[in-house]
Design a protein around this motif. Structure first.
Motif, PDB file in Angstrom:
ATOM      1  N   PRO A  52       0.798  -1.234   0.000  1.00 38.29           N
ATOM      2  CA  PRO A  52       0.000   0.000   0.000  1.00 38.29           C
ATOM      3  C   PRO A  52       0.829   1.281   0.000  1.00 38.29           C
ATOM      4  O   PRO A  52       0.304   2.362  -0.300  1.00 38.29           O
ATOM      5  N   PHE A  53       2.121   1.194   0.323  1.00 36.81           N
ATOM      6  CA  PHE A  53       2.983   2.379   0.351  1.00 36.81           C
ATOM      7  C   PHE A  53       3.572   2.698  -1.024  1.00 36.81           C
ATOM      8  O   PHE A  53       4.184   3.750  -1.193  1.00 36.81           O
ATOM      9  N   THR A 174       2.735   2.234 -10.501  1.00 33.99           N
ATOM     10  CA  THR A 174       1.937   1.861  -9.331  1.00 33.99           C
ATOM     11  C   THR A 174       0.479   2.260  -9.512  1.00 33.99           C
ATOM     12  O   THR A 174       0.164   3.168 -10.294  1.00 33.99           O
ATOM     13  N   PRO A 175      -0.429   1.610  -8.765  1.00 30.95           N
ATOM     14  CA  PRO A 175      -1.832   2.036  -8.797  1.00 30.95           C
ATOM     15  C   PRO A 175      -2.008   3.489  -8.362  1.00 30.95           C
ATOM     16  O   PRO A 175      -2.850   4.210  -8.903  1.00 30.95           O
ATOM     17  N   VAL A 194       4.213  -3.237  -8.719  1.00 30.01           N
ATOM     18  CA  VAL A 194       3.372  -3.870  -7.707  1.00 30.01           C
ATOM     19  C   VAL A 194       2.046  -4.213  -8.381  1.00 30.01           C
ATOM     20  O   VAL A 194       1.700  -3.619  -9.412  1.00 30.01           O
ATOM     21  N   PRO A 195       1.291  -5.152  -7.820  1.00 28.17           N
ATOM     22  CA  PRO A 195       0.012  -5.503  -8.435  1.00 28.17           C
ATOM     23  C   PRO A 195      -1.010  -4.380  -8.276  1.00 28.17           C
ATOM     24  O   PRO A 195      -0.862  -3.489  -7.459  1.00 28.17           O
ATOM     25  N   THR A 203      -5.581   2.807 -20.447  1.00 28.10           N
ATOM     26  CA  THR A 203      -4.435   2.222 -19.739  1.00 28.10           C
ATOM     27  C   THR A 203      -3.907   1.012 -20.495  1.00 28.10           C
ATOM     28  O   THR A 203      -4.638   0.051 -20.720  1.00 28.10           O
ATOM     29  N   THR A 204      -2.635   1.079 -20.877  1.00 33.82           N
ATOM     30  CA  THR A 204      -1.957  -0.038 -21.536  1.00 33.82           C
ATOM     31  C   THR A 204      -0.867  -0.551 -20.604  1.00 33.82           C
ATOM     32  O   THR A 204      -0.115   0.248 -20.042  1.00 33.82           O
ATOM     33  N   LEU A 205      -0.798  -1.857 -20.426  1.00 33.34           N
ATOM     34  CA  LEU A 205       0.234  -2.456 -19.580  1.00 33.34           C
ATOM     35  C   LEU A 205       1.354  -3.023 -20.447  1.00 33.34           C
ATOM     36  O   LEU A 205       1.109  -3.562 -21.526  1.00 33.34           O
ATOM     37  N   ALA A 206       2.592  -2.865 -19.961  1.00 28.77           N
ATOM     38  CA  ALA A 206       3.760  -3.409 -20.655  1.00 28.77           C
ATOM     39  C   ALA A 206       4.681  -4.052 -19.629  1.00 28.77           C
ATOM     40  O   ALA A 206       4.733  -3.617 -18.474  1.00 28.77           O
TER      41      ALA A 206
END
Length: 220
Positions: A52-53, A174-175, A194-195, A203-206
């Motif tokens: 969470p940090f 990060t989120p 982090v998940p 939003t595209t993830l790589a």
């Protein structure tokens, strides 16, 4: 997002880059500093406890720490800032593909902003490694009314560059940072450390910055 015209290349109006974990491998150092404080006071310091940090500025992180260990938020902020700054000053590793992406943006005429939840002193240490010439502007913690996960840092960078946030690409890990960029109206390229970052319309993830090519933007 800019409209694609047949035979023309679509580029973001600006590239807005998070720093810790995104351009340099300092998110682990940040979470390690958090874990050290938790562990020193007998609190849980495993991955679920420290995740969470991720991406939080010092102030909110210190407030969260003060809920878990016998320190005031002011004491936690001082210790956390001191420990993290020392770790960064000892040396940082640039993330694979980061400099290539920054240099490609510059070659294509896409302005780059550094948008970080770290304090100015930490950002300046990292800028020496990355090369300040690669950035048109930088926005650090405490330089906007609110920090991440609020949109203020990204909105500030866009205002200083005189660009529409909706035409910009933010790069995050990060989120917390992704939430800030999306709230500002930006499109996001996320390389998660982090998940918790789901793909979406903006939003595209790589897996890494290696292979990211701005000439293929938009990515999704």
């Amino acid at each position: 997002m800019r409209t694609r015209t047949p035979g023309t290349r679509t580029l973001p109006a600006a590239l807005l880059c998070d720093m810790d974990g995104t351009l340099v491998d300092t998110e682990r150092e940040w979470l390690s500093a958090v874990a050290g404080l938790l562990r020193a006071h007998g609190a849980a310091a495993d991955e679920p406890a420290v995740t969470p940090f991720a991406g939080l500025p010092v102030g909110p992180a210190a407030a969260l720490l003060a809920d878990r260990i016998p320190l005031t938020a002011t004491e936690a902020a001082s210790r956390l800032d001191r420990e993290f700054t020392a770790r960064v000053a000892a040396g940082v590793t640039v993330q694979p593909g980061a400099l290539r992406l920054l240099d490609q943006a510059r070659a294509l005429g896409v302005p780059v902003a550094l948008v970080t939840a770290s304090e100015r002193a930490v950002a300046e240490l990292v800028l020496r490694v990355l090369g300040p010439h690669r950035f048109a502007v930088s926005v650090t913690q405490g330089e906007t009314p609110r920090g991440k996960p609020h949109p203020d840092p990204y909105l500030s960078a866009c205002a200083r560059l005189a660009v529409d946030p909706g035409a910009c690409l933010a790069v995050e890990d990060t989120p917390t940072g992704t939430t800030a960029a999306l709230a500002a109206g930006c499109h996001v390229l996320a390389v998660p450390t982090v998940p918790g970052i789901p793909p979406g319309p903006r939003t595209t993830l790589a897996p890494s910055l290696n292979g990211v090519d701005l000439t293929t933007y938009p990515f999704s």
